[in-house]
Scaffold this motif. Structure first.
Motif, PDB file in Angstrom:
ATOM      1  N   GLN A  51      -4.309   5.231   0.916  1.00 52.99           N
ATOM      2  CA  GLN A  51      -2.828   5.702   0.096  1.00 52.99           C
ATOM      3  C   GLN A  51      -2.057   5.135   1.234  1.00 52.99           C
ATOM      4  O   GLN A  51      -0.603   4.266   0.581  1.00 52.99           O
ATOM      5  N   ALA A  52      -1.955   4.733   2.092  1.00 55.38           N
ATOM      6  CA  ALA A  52      -1.326   4.243   3.365  1.00 55.38           C
ATOM      7  C   ALA A  52      -0.928   2.797   2.561  1.00 55.38           C
ATOM      8  O   ALA A  52       0.162   2.048   2.573  1.00 55.38           O
ATOM      9  N   LEU A  53      -2.626   2.501   2.846  1.00 57.98           N
ATOM     10  CA  LEU A  53      -2.560   0.922   2.647  1.00 57.98           C
ATOM     11  C   LEU A  53      -1.648   0.612   1.262  1.00 57.98           C
ATOM     12  O   LEU A  53      -1.016  -0.527   1.133  1.00 57.98           O
ATOM     13  N   GLN A  54      -2.203   1.169   0.290  1.00 56.08           N
ATOM     14  CA  GLN A  54      -1.343   0.909  -1.190  1.00 56.08           C
ATOM     15  C   GLN A  54       0.202   0.625  -1.223  1.00 56.08           C
ATOM     16  O   GLN A  54       0.767   0.527  -2.031  1.00 56.08           O
ATOM     17  N   GLU A  55       0.913   2.243  -0.217  1.00 56.70           N
ATOM     18  CA  GLU A  55       2.098   2.066  -0.178  1.00 56.70           C
ATOM     19  C   GLU A  55       3.076   0.743   0.721  1.00 56.70           C
ATOM     20  O   GLU A  55       3.779   0.020  -0.270  1.00 56.70           O
ATOM     21  N   LEU A  56       2.427  -0.095   0.927  1.00 52.49           N
ATOM     22  CA  LEU A  56       2.512  -0.712   1.535  1.00 52.49           C
ATOM     23  C   LEU A  56       1.953  -2.366   1.072  1.00 52.49           C
ATOM     24  O   LEU A  56       3.259  -3.392   1.397  1.00 52.49           O
ATOM     25  N   LEU A  57       0.837  -1.837   0.606  1.00 52.35           N
ATOM     26  CA  LEU A  57       0.950  -3.184  -0.266  1.00 52.35           C
ATOM     27  C   LEU A  57       2.541  -2.978  -2.003  1.00 52.35           C
ATOM     28  O   LEU A  57       3.049  -4.366  -2.087  1.00 52.35           O
ATOM     29  N   ASP A  58       2.746  -2.163  -1.943  1.00 47.57           N
ATOM     30  CA  ASP A  58       3.520  -1.689  -2.873  1.00 47.57           C
ATOM     31  C   ASP A  58       4.960  -2.156  -2.796  1.00 47.57           C
ATOM     32  O   ASP A  58       5.542  -3.131  -3.251  1.00 47.57           O
ATOM     33  N   GLN A  59       5.348  -1.902  -0.822  1.00 49.15           N
ATOM     34  CA  GLN A  59       6.566  -2.067  -0.688  1.00 49.15           C
ATOM     35  C   GLN A  59       6.600  -3.768  -0.898  1.00 49.15           C
ATOM     36  O   GLN A  59       7.634  -4.276  -0.394  1.00 49.15           O
ATOM     37  N   LYS A  60       5.210  -4.537  -0.028  1.00 50.03           N
ATOM     38  CA  LYS A  60       5.418  -6.004  -0.242  1.00 50.03           C
ATOM     39  C   LYS A  60       5.701  -6.459  -1.533  1.00 50.03           C
ATOM     40  O   LYS A  60       6.053  -7.913  -1.415  1.00 50.03           O
ATOM     41  N   ARG A  61       5.281  -6.025  -2.619  1.00 49.43           N
ATOM     42  CA  ARG A  61       5.105  -6.626  -3.788  1.00 49.43           C
ATOM     43  C   ARG A  61       6.564  -6.936  -3.908  1.00 49.43           C
ATOM     44  O   ARG A  61       7.509  -7.514  -4.957  1.00 49.43           O
TER      45      ARG A  61
END
Length: 139
Positions: A51-61
């Motif tokens: 979940q944390a990794l997915q949130e991080l990737l969303d922020q980068k996008r």
């Protein structure tokens, strides 16, 4: 979910890694696994890392700045001097609240240590206790 694939030359025979394991070590490992084993309920499992990794990737996008995660403050903070003074005086009052919980944890830890010691003694595993007894019997 990530997966790691290896080339054939990177994969080694497992016998190389496990040739030094004695029967006593294997028995001890089995005992530890049996004690720690419990029923797994997949419905209750929560993968916070993914979940944390997915949130991080969303922020980068979205080209948002990525802030370092804050570590939560420890909740069991106490004054060391007060604890030392209290231990010197010796308390006749029964423990309550968090102290009672810590006492229960300590008692459980002592019980586990006793159980592991008795297991080690029964298996003849080379521990300091067994060495002392062996030395006494040899005299």
């Amino acid at each position: 979910m990530g997966m790691l694939l290896r080339y054939l030359y990177e994969v080694r025979d497992s016998a190389e890694y496990f040739e030094d394991i004695t029967k006593d070590m294997l028995d001890l490992a089995k005992h530890i696994v049996e004690q720690k084993a419990s029923h797994f309920e997949p419905d209750k499992f929560e993968d916070r890392y993914e979940q944390a990794l997915q949130e991080l990737l969303d922020q980068k996008r979205k080209d948002r700045p990525i802030a370092a995660a804050r570590k939560p403050a420890p909740s069991n903070v106490f004054n060391l001097m007060d604890a030392l003074k209290h231990s010197i005086k010796g308390s006749s009052k029964p423990a309550t609240g968090a102290k009672a919980q810590n006492t229960k944890k300590t008692a459980a830890a002592k019980s586990r240590r006793r159980a592991s010691r008795s297991f080690l003694l029964s298996t003849g595993y080379p521990s300091p206790i067994n060495r002392q007894r062996t030395m006494q019997h040899q005299r």
